[in-house]
Design a protein around this motif. Structure first.
Motif, PDB file in Angstrom:
ATOM      1  N   LYS A 555      -7.455   4.132  -1.413  1.00  0.00           N
ATOM      2  CA  LYS A 555      -6.588   3.207  -2.139  1.00  0.00           C
ATOM      3  C   LYS A 555      -7.071   1.787  -1.919  1.00  0.00           C
ATOM      4  N   GLN A 717     -11.788   3.026 -17.404  1.00  0.00           N
ATOM      5  CA  GLN A 717     -11.167   4.352 -17.295  1.00  0.00           C
ATOM      6  C   GLN A 717     -12.123   5.352 -16.659  1.00  0.00           C
ATOM      7  N   ARG A 720     -12.284   5.238 -12.775  1.00  0.00           N
ATOM      8  CA  ARG A 720     -11.080   5.531 -11.993  1.00  0.00           C
ATOM      9  C   ARG A 720     -11.140   6.995 -11.552  1.00  0.00           C
ATOM     10  N   TRP A 721     -11.909   7.214 -10.494  1.00  0.00           N
ATOM     11  CA  TRP A 721     -12.189   8.576 -10.049  1.00  0.00           C
ATOM     12  C   TRP A 721     -11.008   9.204  -9.319  1.00  0.00           C
ATOM     13  N   LEU A 722     -10.160   8.375  -8.718  1.00  0.00           N
ATOM     14  CA  LEU A 722      -8.997   8.889  -7.983  1.00  0.00           C
ATOM     15  C   LEU A 722      -7.721   8.319  -8.597  1.00  0.00           C
ATOM     16  N   ASP A 723      -6.686   9.137  -8.661  1.00  0.00           N
ATOM     17  CA  ASP A 723      -5.405   8.664  -9.197  1.00  0.00           C
ATOM     18  C   ASP A 723      -4.787   7.581  -8.325  1.00  0.00           C
ATOM     19  N   SER A 724      -5.146   7.569  -7.041  1.00  0.00           N
ATOM     20  CA  SER A 724      -4.572   6.570  -6.132  1.00  0.00           C
ATOM     21  C   SER A 724      -5.171   5.187  -6.343  1.00  0.00           C
ATOM     22  N   TRP A 725      -6.283   5.093  -7.081  1.00  0.00           N
ATOM     23  CA  TRP A 725      -6.823   3.772  -7.428  1.00  0.00           C
ATOM     24  C   TRP A 725      -5.959   3.216  -8.548  1.00  0.00           C
ATOM     25  N   GLU A 726      -5.342   2.078  -8.317  1.00  0.00           N
ATOM     26  CA  GLU A 726      -4.253   1.618  -9.179  1.00  0.00           C
ATOM     27  C   GLU A 726      -4.701   0.768 -10.359  1.00  0.00           C
TER      28      GLU A 726
END
Length: 727
Positions: A555, A717, A720-726
């Motif tokens: 994150k 887009q 943004r490999w991880l959903d936690s990257w906001e």
């Protein structure tokens, strides 16, 4: 700094003759023998660093993240206005100096992130902070070179820092972080240069790098206290070196003693002296009263121009009918305070809140009254009656007319204590408003004195003592400090000072003689800072970062969330995740080397020397990584993602050393027809991946535009490999 070819020729194979020009260049690069090649590579690294760091340094043209704090602190240095902060002063003084020297007038308020810099000369502060942050890359190059004498390892280690998006973001703004990282890396570079002067002890170069390291160590600690980690690291290196000197029987005890004394002077005494000098400058510059006064004692405040205690003239003795302010005598204690708001349901009686507040405020004023009668007006001819040790009194809150009151209801936060409230109307209350004044170590019926005496207020009926500590009330109490009535009467937090004392019928006295000296102010400032650091707890509803999350880059952290220009602090995932893989690879290489050594397996001298050199360097770099990372698991204060970046520097340099070792080892593991080209292809692949990952993640640092809801930006887009990257 560049290679000494006379020394290198004895230990490194010469470049084979008859090779094509390109192969000769690569061979010279791998062997690191040529000063021309060394300086060419170093120059390219420096040029790339300058290009990436200073590109768009003036954007965004608004306050970003903690610029709201450190830009404001720089302004206060320029205006000489006193303030409180939990960090030592050097970094903030440097920001103020950067602004002053580049024409900033110190008038911008830095109220909140997103405030426009229109018409503000802020660029000089940004550029100077960025310049210090840019030094990290060449520092890393020199550190790895001094540890390994491998030009490819130095290039790889510095490139990992060069191409990291997180370090780029962190080092482009008016923050303490680029200054702190500059001093940390400077300390390690100075130490490595000093260690490599071991063949010339007590020479000019030897002394120069010793003093340089001491100066850098003083800077590390004087920017943030986490700089102590690099002090410990340098200390461990120094202990190991002294132990080796002591273990060499050719060295006399006098000779070892000279080395010890020199290091004690350069690495202990010099940083301590400089640390004190920085504080002396800090306390000398900030001579005007500001919003940080209330964190310090009355005697400390009396030195600040514009403070009510500066050159104060007020009655020394306390009389009935005087208007006073009461400050908790613990270092960092606040003023006894009240306001019209009531305690909520479930927090004791729904009466007026009593708190402590760290700043000067009209709601800090209290009227001193006898326990059984109201005082006369100041214009009356009634005789003056002085308050004495052991008297029973009432304290009326001047703005609201309610008396200081306690009863057997539990306090809102500290349930084992009794609640303190404001009670009554226009000074009329009940017997629970009565308190006994006790002068600490005072004589019976001794007259209570302003500033000089420390006093305790003991509740007449309940027998508890008025107390304040560092526990915050929830949002309904505006996050001010809790005030309770403590059954433990002798708790040191029960002690108060009478600060302001307004009573026209008594003659005024100057308090200049009670002003503290530098040592007293120095010690008090540190006590306040330590208390402030320990009090940095997560606020209600605040999402905090955990140390285990940092190395995996799970994150990031918003730097600018303004529509149309967003900046997001996130590490380059290729580098960060690669560092973790290589850290594991180092462990395997270490075990492999230990196995071969234990089994007595033979290697050719060059291979063995290269492996031992790499393992030795990585061992020290792994120790530095651990020292700058693992202590955060034991910290109780609030933590943020950016706290990991000092550790990241050492992890990246370790990765450069191990990758170089593996790249040199792979050609020996493949068929001969591949051994010539495999090094080139693998090296090219590594640098290509680093450069491309920097390219695709660069918008996080240089600014993401037009990201309104519904706008599709394919590049953003896709990364943004991880959903936690906001972002």
């Amino acid at each position: 700094m560049a290679p000494d070819t006379a020394k290198k020729a004895k230990s490194s194979p010469k470049v084979p003759q008859g090779l094509p020009t390109f192969e000769k260049m690569i061979a010279k690069f791998r062997h690191g023998e040529s000063p021309q090649v060394w300086w060419t590579v170093f120059g390219i690294i420096c040029l790339l660093t300058a290009a990436t760091r200073f590109y768009k340094v003036g954007e965004p043209e608004h306050v970003v993240w903690d610029e709201t704090h450190f830009g404001k602190f720089g302004s206060w240095y320029i205006n000489r206005t006193f303030f409180f902060d939990v960090h030592p002063p050097l970094g903030k003084m440097m920001i103020g100096a950067f602004g002053y020297l580049t024409g900033y007038d110190g008038m911008f308020p830095f109220v909140k992130p997103g405030d426009s810099y229109e018409g503000v000369n802020y660029l000089g502060m940004r550029v100077c902070c960025t310049a210090l942050g840019a030094c990290l890359v060449p520092f890393a190059f020199i550190i790895v070179w001094e540890m390994t004498k491998s030009l490819p390892a130095a290039t790889l280690g510095s490139s990992l820092i060069l191409f990291d998006i997180g370090l780029l973001t962190l080092n482009q703004y008016i923050l303490l972080d680029p200054i702190l990282l500059f001093f940390i890396m400077g300390s390690v570079m100075g130490m490595m240069k000093f260690l490599n002067q071991r063949d010339r002890p007590f020479s000019m170069g030897w002394w120069g790098w010793l003093v340089f390291t001491g100066v850098m160590l003083s800077g590390s600690v004087s920017v943030k206290f986490v700089g102590l980690f690099v002090v410990l690291y340098v200390g461990l290196h120094t202990i190991k070196e002294l132990w080796d000197l002591y273990g060499d029987l050719n060295n006399s005890l006098l000779y070892v003693g000279k080395h010890f004394t020199a290091r004690a002077l350069g690495l202990i005494a010099l940083p301590i002296v400089l640390y004190c000098v920085y504080f002396y400058i800090h306390l000398t510059i900030l001579c005007k009263s500001g919003n940080g006064d209330g964190f310090y004692s009355s005697a400390f405040q009396s030195q600040l121009e514009g403070n009510s205690l500066y050159n104060a003239s007020m009655p020394l003795e306390l009389a009935y009918g005087a208007e006073v302010t009461l400050k908790n005598a613990r270092t960092g204690g606040g003023y006894l305070h009240s306001h019209i708001h009531l305690y909520p349901e479930g927090s004791g009686a729904r009466q007026q809140q009593i708190t402590t507040y760290s700043h000067k405020d009209y709601n800090n004023k209290w009227l001193v009254k006898k326990w059984n009668e109201e005082p006369g007006d100041w214009e009356d001819d009634d005789p003056v009656e002085l308050v004495k040790n052991g008297d029973l009194i009432r304290l009326e809150h001047v703005p609201t007319g309610r008396n200081l009151h306690s009863h057997r209801e539990p306090a809102p936060v500290t349930k084992r204590h009794h609640q303190v409230t404001g009670y009554g109307e226009n000074g009329i209350g009940d017997v629970n408003d009565v308190w006994r004044v006790e002068v600490i170590n005072g004589e019976e019926e001794e007259v209570v004195k302003t500033v000089v005496h420390k006093v305790r207020f003991v509740h007449y009926l309940v027998g508890c003592s008025l107390m304040s500590h560092n526990k915050q009330l929830p949002k309904w109490g505006f996050e001010q400090m809790e005030v309770t009535c403590n059954p433990n009467v002798h708790d040191p937090n029960n002690v108060w000072n009478i600060e302001d004392n307004v009573f026209p019928k008594l003659p005024n006295t100057s308090f200049e003689i009670y002003a503290p000296n530098f040592l007293e102010k120095f010690l008090e400032a540190h006590t306040v800072m330590f208390q402030g650091n320990s009090g940095l707890k997560p606020k209600e509803g605040e999402i905090t970062s955990q140390p285990w999350q940092w190395p995996i880059n799970i994150k990031g952290q918003w730097f600018s969330a303004i529509d149309g220009y967003k900046v997001y602090l996130l590490g380059n995932p290729i580098i960060w995740w690669g560092n973790l893989v290589v850290l594991a690879a180092f462990v395997l290489v270490y075990i492999y080397n230990a196995y071969r050594t234990q089994r007595g397996l033979k290697d050719d001298p060059i291979t063995r020397a290269r492996r031992e050199k790499a393992i030795g360097a990585c061992g020290w770099l792994a120790l530095a990584w651990a020292l700058h990372y693992l202590p955060f698991f034991a910290m109780g204060r609030i933590l943020y993602f950016h706290h990991y970046f000092p550790a990241l520097l050492f992890s990246s340099m370790l990765t450069g050393v191990i990758l170089d070792y593996l790249l040199e080892s792979v050609p020996n593991m493949v068929p001969p027809f591949l051994s010539v080209s495999v090094y080139h292809w693998m090296t090219g692949l590594i640098y290509s991946v680093l450069a491309y990952s920097f390219y695709i993640f660069a918008p996080l640092a240089y600014g993401m535009h037009n990201l309104e809801p519904g706008f599709e930006n394919g590049t953003i887009q896709n990364i943004r490999w991880l959903d936690s990257w906001e972002f």
